[in-house]
Design a protein around this motif. Structure first.
Motif: not given
Length: 611
Positions: A192-204, A346-354
């Motif tokens: 798993p990787h946490f993609v630091h520049d994937l901005e999801l915080g402002n998505i409804d 290979i998880d680059v979506s933060s689903n594993w950590s979620t």
């Protein structure tokens, strides 16, 4: 044929199961052999009987037809079919929307209805609702309604669209870890990787997941695809067998961008989507299984009904709030094959950590409109591991800067490697995710559990019950929104049964019966609970101390309710009551309560009319 251990166990216990249950789900992981089990159930217990097999996709229908046609007369229903059902065959295969008149004739005649991918069953949808209603009203008394799925959960806030309304029980047939031990499945190895520049915080996410229209541009703008190909190139070189991979993408634009990058690195790849013609799709998948195509990039078509046991790498490029989507897609790589001993995920979506590893996922037959809110924090599962009372685990996030200017961003467990160096880049430049993300900024369930069982008996022992027992009406009438949630928890602890439940369905039967009684009390006394965005555990903790949010009157009256139950129940019963009370209070907070309630288990108008 030789059955697997778990399949034989279900076959042996099937006569006992159907004496207790009529509508149930057989739950087993992807690749465990649910279709084989269904065929064996038909052969052993329903030979020459009338059977309907339903699924929602044509590709699944083709698989089922092949599996069942060997020993039975099978007819695949088409849209234009008419006339009486079971005329010259005993098994009817259909998608749930096809040839309504034939299905309407078939349901009352059927001895067994099997639904594949049963998590797709919508009790309030136009297709399955009609069949469910027909089964309830017109089926044979001894007929069975059986679902097959690896993930028995519907992530929906519609209380009329819950799996518990279609099925009465879940029969847990097998789990991933046991099947790995038996060699039926291979172990997943996560990167798993946490993609630091994937901005999801402002998505409804009020719809229940990240809207693709907003998600896809964010993915393409970020370095997610670069992380995926970097990780993939490293992992494919480590395999002892030829790499065969499945890439799960959010939409066609992401899939096409991903396909271009893969091909730029000299890797033979193809793409399949829902719009790919079925003939072309089957040809491409056959080439993939044969190893002629290494990387299959997909949008919404490989998560269910696709089986390539040689697939040994899963690449997840689809951030989601759905455990079902995460579990189903990763499960596609766990089938065993000669020479295959693992599947790299290979998880680059933060689903594993979620959500955590798919082998650890837990499921629920009921949800509410904000049940997905807990997954807004993309480190939700990692926070739960740190909060575990018995075996807390810490995870690190590598911040080492790579030659290309990006960070390593690999996630790994503390103390798992020498000197805590990152297993991907070999350096130590990591931070403690728990501390960095402040995952303990609000009270967690373990902390509340300790507080509740320590505090309630202590305070209750010093209370004058002759005073507090008479103040319920005043406490409720003067309560604000936060105090209502606290009182709802205390009333739920009093009302809900502490009896043992053997199935998920039984658990929710007990919990919802108590919730209905509480709603009845509130509606009768003209008390409304306003819908809230989320359930705050701190409110219950604050009430234990009559703190800043819950005033003394409400706090002490609530504790008096809980303390009385402590006296009348042993520790195990109190534990079971507590766990259900948390769920009930959460539902009351996020669904609300009003005289307009019209839920499957409680109708306010009918209740008031009955008083």
């Amino acid at each position: 044929m030789q059955l697997r251990t778990w399949q034989q166990k279900i076959i042996d216990s099937f006569p006992s199961i159907i004496t207790k249950q009529r509508r149930f789900i057989l739950k087993a992981p992807t690749g465990a052999g649910k279709t084989v089990l269904a065929s064996e159930i038909v052969e052993r217990f329903f030979k020459d009987k009338k059977i309907i097999v339903l699924c929602h996709r044509l590709v699944l229908l083709e698989q089922l037809e092949k599996a069942l046609s060997a020993k039975h007369r099978v007819r695949k229903l088409t849209v234009s079919d008419s006339g009486p059902a079971f005329d010259d065959y005993e098994i009817l295969l259909s998608t749930n929307m096809r040839a309504k008149e034939v299905l309407a004739d078939a349901v009352p005649k059927a001895d067994l209805i099997i639904v594949d991918e049963a998590h797709r069953v919508s009790p309030n949808g136009t297709g399955y609702k009609r069949i469910l209603d027909d089964f309830d009203k017109n089926s044979k008394k001894e007929a069975l309604f059986i679902g097959l799925t690896a993930s028995p959960e519907r992530r929906t806030g519609d209380q009329r669209d819950q799996l518990h309304l279609a099925f009465d029980a879940i029969i847990d047939c097998a789990n991933i870890e046991n099947l790995i031990d038996e060699g039926v499945l291979v172990k997943p190895v996560y990167r798993p990787h946490f993609v630091h520049d994937l901005e999801l915080g402002n998505i409804d996410i009020s719809s229940g997941d990240f809207p693709v229209a907003k998600l896809s541009p964010a993915i393409i703008k970020s370095s997610m695809i670069d992380y995926a190909i970097w990780s993939y190139k490293e992992e494919r070189e480590k395999l002892e067998t030829p790499p065969i991979s499945a890439w799960f993408c959010a939409d066609v634009s992401v899939a096409e961008a991903t396909l271009d990058v893969i091909r730029q690195h000299g890797i033979k790849a193809a793409i399949v989507t829902a719009s790919t013609p079925i003939g072309e799709r089957m040809k491409l998948l056959a080439q993939h299984e044969a190893g002629e195509i290494e990387a299959m990039v997909s949008v919404g078509v490989l998560a269910e009904g696709w089986d390539n046991p040689h697939c040994n790498i899963i690449v997840h490029l689809r951030p989601t709030l759905s455990k079902v989507l995460w579990g189903q897609s990763v499960g596609r790589g766990l089938r065993s094959a000669p020479g295959k001993d693992k599947c790299i995920v290979i998880d680059v979506s933060s689903n594993w950590s979620t959500f955590g590893p798919v082998e650890k996922l837990e499921w629920s037959l009921w949800s509410h409109r904000r049940s997905y809110m807990q997954f807004m924090n993309r480190f939700s599962w990692i926070g739960q591991q740190q909060d575990d009372e018995d075996t807390p685990e810490t995870y690190l996030l590598c911040k080492n800067e790579l030659a290309n200017g990006t960070r390593c961003s690999h996630i790994y467990k503390k103390d798992a490697y020498e000197d805590d160096t990152c297993p991907v880049c070999g350096t130590y430049a990591a931070i403690d995710i728990y501390k960095e993300q402040k995952l303990d900024s609000t009270l967690n369930e373990n902390g509340l559990h300790r507080l509740f069982f320590e505090r309630v008996p202590k305070v209750f022992e010093e209370m004058d019950l002759s005073i507090w027992n008479s103040l319920g009406g005043t406490a409720w009438k003067s309560a604000n929104e936060k105090e209502q949630v606290f009182l709802a928890f205390c009333l739920a602890f009093k009302e809900v049964s502490g009896e043992k439940t053997s199935t998920e369905s039984d658990y929710w039967d007990v919990a919802l019966a108590a919730e209905a009684r509480i709603r009845g009390y509130l509606v009768k006394n003209k008390i409304q609970i306003v819908k809230q965005m989320e359930f705050d555990l701190d409110l219950i903790a604050d009430g234990m101390f009559a703190g800043t949010k819950i005033r003394t009157l409400q706090a002490h009256y609530g504790i008096s309710l809980c303390g009385t139950e402590f006296q009348e129940s042993d520790r195990e019963e109190s534990e079971r009551k507590y766990q259900k009370a948390i769920r009930i209070a959460e539902r009351l907070a996020v669904i609300g309560c009003s005289p307009k309630d019209n839920l499957p288990y409680f109708n306010a108008r009918d209740h008031l009319a009955s008083l």
